[in-house]
Design an enzyme around this catalytic site. Structure first.
Site, short mmCIF file in Angstrom:
data_model
loop_
_atom_site.label_atom_id
_atom_site.label_comp_id
_atom_site.label_asym_id
_atom_site.label_seq_id
_atom_site.Cartn_x
_atom_site.Cartn_y
_atom_site.Cartn_z
N ASP A 56 -24.89 -4.02 -15.74
CA ASP A 56 -25.08 -5.20 -14.90
C ASP A 56 -26.11 -6.14 -15.53
O ASP A 56 -26.22 -6.20 -16.75
CB ASP A 56 -25.52 -4.75 -13.49
CG ASP A 56 -24.93 -5.62 -12.40
OD1 ASP A 56 -25.41 -6.74 -12.24
OD2 ASP A 56 -23.99 -5.16 -11.72
N HIS A 91 -28.72 -9.33 -9.51
CA HIS A 91 -27.51 -8.64 -9.09
C HIS A 91 -27.59 -7.14 -9.37
O HIS A 91 -27.21 -6.32 -8.53
CB HIS A 91 -26.31 -9.24 -9.83
CG HIS A 91 -24.99 -8.71 -9.37
ND1 HIS A 91 -24.32 -7.71 -10.01
CD2 HIS A 91 -24.22 -9.06 -8.31
CE1 HIS A 91 -23.19 -7.45 -9.39
NE2 HIS A 91 -23.11 -8.25 -8.35
N SER A 271 -18.46 -6.53 -5.62
CA SER A 271 -19.51 -5.86 -6.40
C SER A 271 -20.17 -4.72 -5.61
O SER A 271 -20.23 -3.59 -6.09
CB SER A 271 -20.55 -6.87 -6.85
OG SER A 271 -20.04 -7.72 -7.84
#
Length: 412
Positions: A56, A91, A271
């Site tokens: 990520d 994120h 996600s």
């Protein structure tokens, strides 16, 4: 290379805010735990001994929620961002939080392979792609191979699950890369479970035909468990990608998770759905370390709470049931997948080839008899032809032939 760089720039997984359907804002914090029956699963296993690689934007390891359960790997994408910046690890931190809330006994290996939405490096890459200059510099080249390198690194450093909350579908570009496909094959061959988000490019507008059924990678690679997002009402979240590669579904609306700058916040997307399934896979492997990637997928599918129609391109085989999946995993029989060694002779060149096939001699009797019969038949045909063509005697008249008047006069 332009398409490659554009795909790399678009491997983003920033949570899609403002996409919740009416009424979803009332979903309580942690609703995904009860929807997936996580407490029942955690009574069987906690994820101990399993490492989940979160590929990520990086993970802020100092967040109080992690308590030493996150280790850092290399930064394969670069770009200049460093921990502490608001656009570093935004994120990825949320995804690691979702994994560990399902599998609290597992460990997370953070490998940075994509840029956060507000990262200046990502904005530079997008501008270069639009101007037709993608892949023209070292930064672009590095970004183009980051995901493949991240997968291989995770496998080589002990990860049993690779969580990839990223995809290209919502940006309208391609994304298939041979080196990434090869890395996926490498991981599956090593017994590693790969999970990816289905993509956030879906729509509930029937006229928006371009939004749905768009291929997203890495979810589209064979061997990857693609995860769609489900809303609290038990239906597809309207942003969730619609495609036949969808394997399973998990909650993806109003998911409460850790924030890279401290504290917590809620977000939507396929996600977090991917991260929740990755955590479930960690619980399954903790309960039964001998499971193969195919077994993990099959058990998730078999125990899922399926839609009335069975399989659909909206939610795959249905909502993951962590409790049922972990119980099934704990009693699953081992599968032997070892290769059988070749014990024959050693060859150079292209290796062994088959021996020539020897046919028995052909019996000539039938051929001779048949040939003789054909010859006799031809002789008969020829004889008949000459018989009917022989000349007639002079003065002979066939039946019905008229008599010449001039000839009669001469006879008189």
């Amino acid at each position: 290379m332009i398409g490659r760089m554009a795909g790399a720039a678009a491997l983003t997984a920033a949570l899609v805010a403002g996409t919740a359907a009416p009424g979803l804002a009332e979903a309580p914090h942690g609703w995904e735990q009860s929807a997936m029956r996580v407490p029942a699963a955690q009574r069987v296993a906690q994820g101990k001994g399993v490492t989940v690689a979160v590929l990520d934007t990086g993970v802020m390891r100092s967040h109080p929620e992690f308590k030493g359960r996150v280790s850092g790997g290399p930064d394969f994408i670069g770009g200049g961002a460093r921990p502490g910046k608001s656009y570093w690890g935004e994120h990825g931190t949320a995804m690691a939080s979702s994994v560990l809330r399902v599998a609290p006994g597992s460990r997370v290996l953070s490998v940075r392979v994509i840029w956060d939405r507000e990262d200046p490096a990502r904005k530079r890459a997008e501008a270069a792609a639009k101007a037709g200059r993608a892949g023209a510099d070292e930064e672009s080249e590095r970004a183009g191979s980051a995901l493949a390198k991240g997968i291989r690194y995770a496998v080589d450093h002990g990860a049993r699950v690779v969580s990839m909350s990223l995809g290209t579908a919502e940006w309208g570009w391609g994304g298939y890369e041979e080196d990434t496909a090869a890395a996926v094959d490498y991981a599956v061959g090593k017994g590693v479970v790969l999970v990816a988000s289905a993509g956030n490019g879906g729509s509930d507008d029937p006229l928006d035909v371009d939004a749905n059924n768009t291929m997203s990678y890495p979810a589209g690679y064979p061997g990857v468990i693609a995860v769609a997002a489900m809303a609290p009402e038990g239906i597809r979240a309207k942003f969730s990608q619609v495609h036949t590669y969808n394997t399973i579904a998990a909650p993806g609306v109003d998911i409460y998770a850790a924030r890279n700058t401290g504290g917590y916040e809620s977000g939507d997307g396929t996600s977090p759905a991917c991260a929740l399934v990755a955590g479930t896979a960690a619980l399954m492997l903790s309960a039964n370390p001998g499971l193969t990637p195919r077994q993990v997928r099959d058990l998730l599918v078999r125990t899922a709470r399926r839609p009335p129609a069975g399989y659909t391109a909206y939610l795959g085989f249905g909502l993951v049931d962590a409790g049922a999946a972990v119980r099934a995993a704990s009693s699953a029989a081992p599968v032997k997948t070892t290769a059988v060694p070749y014990e024959g002779k050693k060859y150079f060149g292209n290796g062994p080839v088959g021996a020539p096939i020897a046919h028995p001699p052909i019996d000539q009797t039938e051929i001779l008899v048949g040939g003789g019969a054909v010859g006799v038949g031809l002789l008969c045909v020829a004889g008949a032809f000459f018989l009917f063509r022989r000349p007639r005697p002079r003065g002979a008249r066939t039946a019905g032939q008229p008599v010449s008047l001039s000839g009669l006069n001469r006879s008189a």
